[in-house]
Design a protein around this motif. Sequence first.
Motif, PDB file in Angstrom:
ATOM      1  N   PRO A 134       0.833  -1.374  -0.053  1.00 12.29           N
ATOM      2  CA  PRO A 134      -0.131   0.070   0.023  1.00 12.29           C
ATOM      3  C   PRO A 134       0.952   1.274  -0.001  1.00 12.29           C
ATOM      4  O   PRO A 134       1.965   1.348   0.737  1.00 12.29           O
ATOM      5  CB  PRO A 134      -0.690  -0.213   1.276  1.00 12.29           C
ATOM      6  CG  PRO A 134      -1.087  -1.585   1.495  1.00 12.29           C
ATOM      7  CD  PRO A 134       0.542  -2.105   1.069  1.00 12.29           C
ATOM      8  N   GLY A 135       0.410   2.258  -0.746  1.00 15.13           N
ATOM      9  CA  GLY A 135       1.264   3.434  -1.046  1.00 15.13           C
ATOM     10  C   GLY A 135       2.195   3.410  -2.049  1.00 15.13           C
ATOM     11  O   GLY A 135       2.745   4.471  -2.724  1.00 15.13           O
ATOM     12  N   GLU A 146      -2.852   2.997  -7.934  1.00 10.72           N
ATOM     13  CA  GLU A 146      -2.373   3.334  -6.586  1.00 10.72           C
ATOM     14  C   GLU A 146      -2.963   2.291  -5.810  1.00 10.72           C
ATOM     15  O   GLU A 146      -4.019   1.694  -6.084  1.00 10.72           O
ATOM     16  CB  GLU A 146      -3.167   4.683  -6.072  1.00 10.72           C
ATOM     17  CG  GLU A 146      -2.756   5.987  -6.864  1.00 10.72           C
ATOM     18  CD  GLU A 146      -3.870   7.106  -6.230  1.00 10.72           C
ATOM     19  OE1 GLU A 146      -3.549   6.966  -4.906  1.00 10.72           O
ATOM     20  OE2 GLU A 146      -4.222   7.600  -7.043  1.00 10.72           O
ATOM     21  N   LEU A 148      -3.939   0.665  -2.700  1.00 11.77           N
ATOM     22  CA  LEU A 148      -4.679   1.210  -1.247  1.00 11.77           C
ATOM     23  C   LEU A 148      -4.991   0.103  -0.181  1.00 11.77           C
ATOM     24  O   LEU A 148      -5.364  -1.148  -0.841  1.00 11.77           O
ATOM     25  CB  LEU A 148      -5.820   1.737  -1.552  1.00 11.77           C
ATOM     26  CG  LEU A 148      -5.848   2.995  -2.806  1.00 11.77           C
ATOM     27  CD1 LEU A 148      -7.263   3.411  -3.242  1.00 11.77           C
ATOM     28  CD2 LEU A 148      -5.085   4.103  -2.405  1.00 11.77           C
ATOM     29  N   ALA A 150      -6.808  -2.221   2.247  1.00 11.07           N
ATOM     30  CA  ALA A 150      -8.293  -2.451   2.279  1.00 11.07           C
ATOM     31  C   ALA A 150      -8.576  -3.583   3.283  1.00 11.07           C
ATOM     32  O   ALA A 150      -9.284  -4.642   3.025  1.00 11.07           O
ATOM     33  CB  ALA A 150      -9.116  -2.861   0.945  1.00 11.07           C
ATOM     34  N   VAL A 158      -5.719  -5.444  -0.659  1.00  8.04           N
ATOM     35  CA  VAL A 158      -5.379  -4.100  -1.490  1.00  8.04           C
ATOM     36  C   VAL A 158      -6.617  -3.999  -2.299  1.00  8.04           C
ATOM     37  O   VAL A 158      -7.335  -4.672  -2.912  1.00  8.04           O
ATOM     38  CB  VAL A 158      -4.016  -3.902  -1.805  1.00  8.04           C
ATOM     39  CG1 VAL A 158      -3.040  -4.135  -0.838  1.00  8.04           C
ATOM     40  CG2 VAL A 158      -3.931  -5.138  -3.124  1.00  8.04           C
ATOM     41  N   LEU A 168     -11.719   1.958 -10.122  1.00 10.99           N
ATOM     42  CA  LEU A 168     -11.450   1.320  -8.894  1.00 10.99           C
ATOM     43  C   LEU A 168     -11.500  -0.139  -8.891  1.00 10.99           C
ATOM     44  O   LEU A 168     -12.713  -0.574  -9.166  1.00 10.99           O
ATOM     45  CB  LEU A 168     -12.201   1.990  -7.912  1.00 10.99           C
ATOM     46  CG  LEU A 168     -12.165   1.192  -6.233  1.00 10.99           C
ATOM     47  CD1 LEU A 168     -10.536   1.657  -5.729  1.00 10.99           C
ATOM     48  CD2 LEU A 168     -12.982   1.522  -5.223  1.00 10.99           C
ATOM     49  N   SER A 170     -11.712  -2.951  -6.612  1.00  9.42           N
ATOM     50  CA  SER A 170     -12.265  -2.999  -5.202  1.00  9.42           C
ATOM     51  C   SER A 170     -12.046  -4.138  -4.510  1.00  9.42           C
ATOM     52  O   SER A 170     -12.219  -4.114  -3.207  1.00  9.42           O
ATOM     53  CB  SER A 170     -13.699  -2.569  -4.747  1.00  9.42           C
ATOM     54  OG  SER A 170     -14.533  -3.286  -5.255  1.00  9.42           O
ATOM     55  N   VAL A 198     -12.527   1.938   5.265  1.00  9.20           N
ATOM     56  CA  VAL A 198     -12.347   1.477   3.791  1.00  9.20           C
ATOM     57  C   VAL A 198     -13.385   2.035   2.925  1.00  9.20           C
ATOM     58  O   VAL A 198     -13.138   2.797   1.853  1.00  9.20           O
ATOM     59  CB  VAL A 198     -11.991   0.062   3.483  1.00  9.20           C
ATOM     60  CG1 VAL A 198     -12.213  -0.190   1.880  1.00  9.20           C
ATOM     61  CG2 VAL A 198     -10.827  -0.413   4.187  1.00  9.20           C
ATOM     62  N   ALA A 201     -12.808   5.614   2.663  1.00  6.72           N
ATOM     63  CA  ALA A 201     -11.701   5.996   1.753  1.00  6.72           C
ATOM     64  C   ALA A 201     -12.115   5.893   0.411  1.00  6.72           C
ATOM     65  O   ALA A 201     -11.873   6.733  -0.549  1.00  6.72           O
ATOM     66  CB  ALA A 201     -10.758   5.101   1.954  1.00  6.72           C
ATOM     67  N   LEU A 205     -12.754   8.994  -2.996  1.00  9.64           N
ATOM     68  CA  LEU A 205     -12.036   8.872  -4.374  1.00  9.64           C
ATOM     69  C   LEU A 205     -12.669   9.446  -5.383  1.00  9.64           C
ATOM     70  O   LEU A 205     -14.113   9.305  -5.244  1.00  9.64           O
ATOM     71  CB  LEU A 205     -11.507   7.547  -4.469  1.00  9.64           C
ATOM     72  CG  LEU A 205     -10.401   6.751  -3.649  1.00  9.64           C
ATOM     73  CD1 LEU A 205     -10.340   5.494  -3.823  1.00  9.64           C
ATOM     74  CD2 LEU A 205      -9.274   7.525  -3.385  1.00  9.64           C
TER      75      LEU A 205
END
Length: 319
Positions: A134-135, A146, A148, A150, A158, A168, A170, A198, A201, A205
Amino acid sequence: MSDSVHDHPALAGLRVFERGWLSSNNILVHAAGDEAGATLIDSGHVNHAEQTLALVRRALGGNGRDEPLHRIVNTHLHSDHCGGNATLAREFGARITIPPGLADAVREWRADALSYDATGQRCERFEVHDTLHPGEALEAGGRRFEVLAAPGHDPDSVMLFDAANGLLISADALWEHGFGVVFPEMDGEPGFDDVGAVLDAIEALPVKLVVPGHGAPFTDVQAALARARSRLASFRAEPARHAKHGVKVLIKYHLMEVREQDEAALMAWALATPLFTGVWEHHGRGQADSAEGWCAMLVNELVSSGALQRRGTAIADTA
């Protein structure tokens, strides 16, 4: 998936293989520029590995392409998301990239740490070549995804977000009508707060299209978030209800995997599955005097609802 969603500009250069519930959806990102080959995000269940292979091979060879599969990326390591890894890696020589949390468990193939023993599920051993934290960013198909965190459904899961296209991926953090079972809560560990964080978050987005781990891609993100939050609130209010739901999912998934099983063998499977017996210890004792009795009760409920069916002394999946 509907034609309008299938033709959504966020999916240009991608193929979404929408699967059933035994296998997760798979997303094929075709190579762009000087990339070494295509990337496949999640690979389905081991039972469907040959079907996944056929889908990927056809897509890679379609429209005059002769494209290699360079990489497989897993959003998390539940059996329905990574069960095709070994088959696809053998066929294409693809590298396998996973979130970092369980990388050592994969290298040593500790099935207990990987959830397969705990849930009584199958997954063929595979090798891991890279980790994706992540990151960081995943570069594929000329896109920048990206990575992320989760957590919730799985602590190490992620999501992948392509901000330029509003796409996304997901996984099981958000479906059009809910989200995946919160497995930490079934193990007696907190997880509902992670699910809520999450969802918050995701709302922050600029998402135009969601490709979930299961079910069709969708564009009405706010409606999906509202349904997910309502579901989360009900589980928070009644953790035992979530635990019972999770165990029913576990039983249903097992029958999807084996298709049909004598009821006595099904009971033996349940009693040998640590997650099942653990949830009975914490949540099922008030409903049945034994784990076997609780399993029988839940199977009867699943049959009554039409999720399973009886065939003589056997229990069968209805899918």
